[in-house]
Design an enzyme around this catalytic site. Structure first.
Site, PDB file in Angstrom:
ATOM      1  N   HIS A 116       0.689  -1.245   0.350  1.00 15.44           N
ATOM      2  CA  HIS A 116      -0.107   0.333  -0.128  1.00 15.44           C
ATOM      3  C   HIS A 116       1.002   1.225  -0.511  1.00 15.44           C
ATOM      4  O   HIS A 116       2.440   1.283   0.833  1.00 15.44           O
ATOM      5  CB  HIS A 116      -1.349   0.445   1.597  1.00 15.44           C
ATOM      6  CG  HIS A 116      -0.099   0.213   2.402  1.00 15.44           C
ATOM      7  ND1 HIS A 116       0.793  -0.919   3.209  1.00 15.44           N
ATOM      8  CD2 HIS A 116      -0.245   1.451   3.332  1.00 15.44           C
ATOM      9  CE1 HIS A 116       1.011  -0.517   4.090  1.00 15.44           C
ATOM     10  NE2 HIS A 116       0.998   0.885   4.867  1.00 15.44           N
ATOM     11  N   ASP A 148       0.629   4.911   1.797  1.00 12.31           N
ATOM     12  CA  ASP A 148      -0.376   5.259   3.170  1.00 12.31           C
ATOM     13  C   ASP A 148      -1.497   6.151   2.863  1.00 12.31           C
ATOM     14  O   ASP A 148      -1.385   7.284   2.239  1.00 12.31           O
ATOM     15  CB  ASP A 148       1.062   6.105   4.046  1.00 12.31           C
ATOM     16  CG  ASP A 148       1.607   5.569   4.596  1.00 12.31           C
ATOM     17  OD1 ASP A 148       0.965   4.038   4.934  1.00 12.31           O
ATOM     18  OD2 ASP A 148       2.764   5.667   4.478  1.00 12.31           O
ATOM     19  N   HIS A 162       4.099  -0.238   0.130  1.00 11.19           N
ATOM     20  CA  HIS A 162       5.515  -0.705   0.836  1.00 11.19           C
ATOM     21  C   HIS A 162       4.384  -1.848   1.606  1.00 11.19           C
ATOM     22  O   HIS A 162       3.488  -1.812   1.337  1.00 11.19           O
ATOM     23  CB  HIS A 162       6.051   0.097   2.162  1.00 11.19           C
ATOM     24  CG  HIS A 162       5.182   0.882   2.584  1.00 11.19           C
ATOM     25  ND1 HIS A 162       4.305   2.131   3.076  1.00 11.19           N
ATOM     26  CD2 HIS A 162       5.245   0.761   3.975  1.00 11.19           C
ATOM     27  CE1 HIS A 162       3.645   2.297   3.279  1.00 11.19           C
ATOM     28  NE2 HIS A 162       3.644   1.688   4.525  1.00 11.19           N
ATOM     29  N   ARG A 214       6.760   5.340  14.271  1.00 14.21           N
ATOM     30  CA  ARG A 214       6.181   6.424  13.191  1.00 14.21           C
ATOM     31  C   ARG A 214       5.941   7.512  12.949  1.00 14.21           C
ATOM     32  O   ARG A 214       5.417   8.125  14.255  1.00 14.21           O
ATOM     33  CB  ARG A 214       5.514   5.212  12.060  1.00 14.21           C
ATOM     34  CG  ARG A 214       4.869   5.718  10.743  1.00 14.21           C
ATOM     35  CD  ARG A 214       3.401   4.121  11.073  1.00 14.21           C
ATOM     36  NE  ARG A 214       2.735   4.391   9.435  1.00 14.21           N
ATOM     37  CZ  ARG A 214       1.711   5.464   8.867  1.00 14.21           C
ATOM     38  NH1 ARG A 214       1.579   6.371   9.658  1.00 14.21           N
ATOM     39  NH2 ARG A 214       1.542   5.092   7.948  1.00 14.21           N
TER      40      ARG A 214
END
Ligand SMILES: O=C(O)CCC(=O)C(=O)O
Length: 279
Positions: free
Chosen positions: A98, A100, A253, A268
């Site tokens: 995907h 983000d 990713h 993150r």
């Protein structure tokens, strides 16, 4: 530009390692600009920064854009709400290709994730260069996809999660009722490099707008298979303290979920463009 680090490419298509980065004096404007240049060129960059503080993580995020406070993941708390915790012990997983949050009108452009707790083995993350994958399409296919748009829907992975019994029905309904989806061009032009990238993912992209469903399914299936060729992929085996920064305008990713029942915890930050990205 004077910097204190060197950039070692990790593959011809994607990935670079930042070596000898000295952060004792923090992130100077020169370091930040050089990191951005490395990111734009290599699309996903690795830094070994075990001593990085949450304050420095935020400085880095703020350089690249407006840091997001994630709607459903927990965070580091007061003053650090923009540092999201993704912890397998809390049931968080992202076992899928995907970009983000492409169900948003203006999704995060850059994400930077640091490994805090890792399983003894497994838990690697992979990135695909969607620019290199685009470049490798035939001229006819490029003509076909340019100018088309596709829908990106948050419900799509939730439905898959429900099928795999990986989410409660209550949580599924909660997310589905948010009804978040957006139409994006299938090809983005990177605002800095000028490179074109395919902007689709098997996780969020449901269908191509204005195309017969059978044709849309077939084209998307072809494009996903094309992009997932190993020559476009960089796979990273994490060490605690590693940070990867990736450019969501150029890559998708996939964090591999192959380490249960061990714990994997990442910190993150993802950032929104200060001005909407161009198509
Ligand atoms: O944990 C990772 O390696 C990446 C997780 C992920 O998919 C994300 O942060 O969007």
């Amino acid at each position: 530009m004077s910097t204190n680090f060197t950039v070692r490419p990790l593959g011809p298509a994607i990935g670079a390692e930042i070596l000898n980065l000295d952060l004792r004096a923090g992130f100077s404007p020169e370091i930040l600009q050089s990191l951005e240049a490395a990111l734009v060129q290599h699309e996903a960059i690795l830094m070994h920064v075990p001593d990085l503080t949450p304050e420095q993580h935020l400085v880095l995020a703020q350089y690249f854009g407006d840091p997001e406070v994630h709607t459903f993941y927990p965070n580091l708390g007061k003053g650090f709400e923009e540092i999201t915790i993704i912890d397998s012990k809390l049931g968080d997983r992202a076992d899928m290709w995907h970009h983000d949050e492409t169900f948003l009108p203006s999704p995060p452009i850059v994400t930077m994730t640091q490994a805090k707790i890792l399983p003894p083995t497994g838990g690697d993350t992979c990135w695909i260069s969607m620019t290199t994958a685009y470049d490798a399409l035939s001229p006819r296919m490029k003509d076909y996809v340019n100018g088309l748009s596709a829908w990106h829907d948050m419900n799509c992975p939730m439905t898959a999660a429900l099928r795999h019994n990986a989410v409660t029905h209550e949580r599924y309904l909660q997310v589905v009722n948010m009804a978040k989806r957006h139409l994006h061009p299938m090809v983005l032009t990177h605002p800095i490099s000028g490179r074109k990238a395919l902007y689709i993912s098997p996780t969020y992209t449901t269908h191509i707008e204005g195309i017969d469903p059978a044709e849309s399914n077939a084209i998307l299936a072809y494009l996903h298979a094309h992009c997932q060729h190993v020559k476009f992929v960089h796979r990273h085996r994490w060490q605690v303290g590693d940070m990867m920064i990736w450019d969501n305008r150029s890559v998708i990713h996939h964090a591999i979920l192959d380490y249960q029942p061990h714990q994997r915890r990442m910190h993150r930050a993802s950032v929104f463009a200060r001005a909407p990205h161009t198509a």
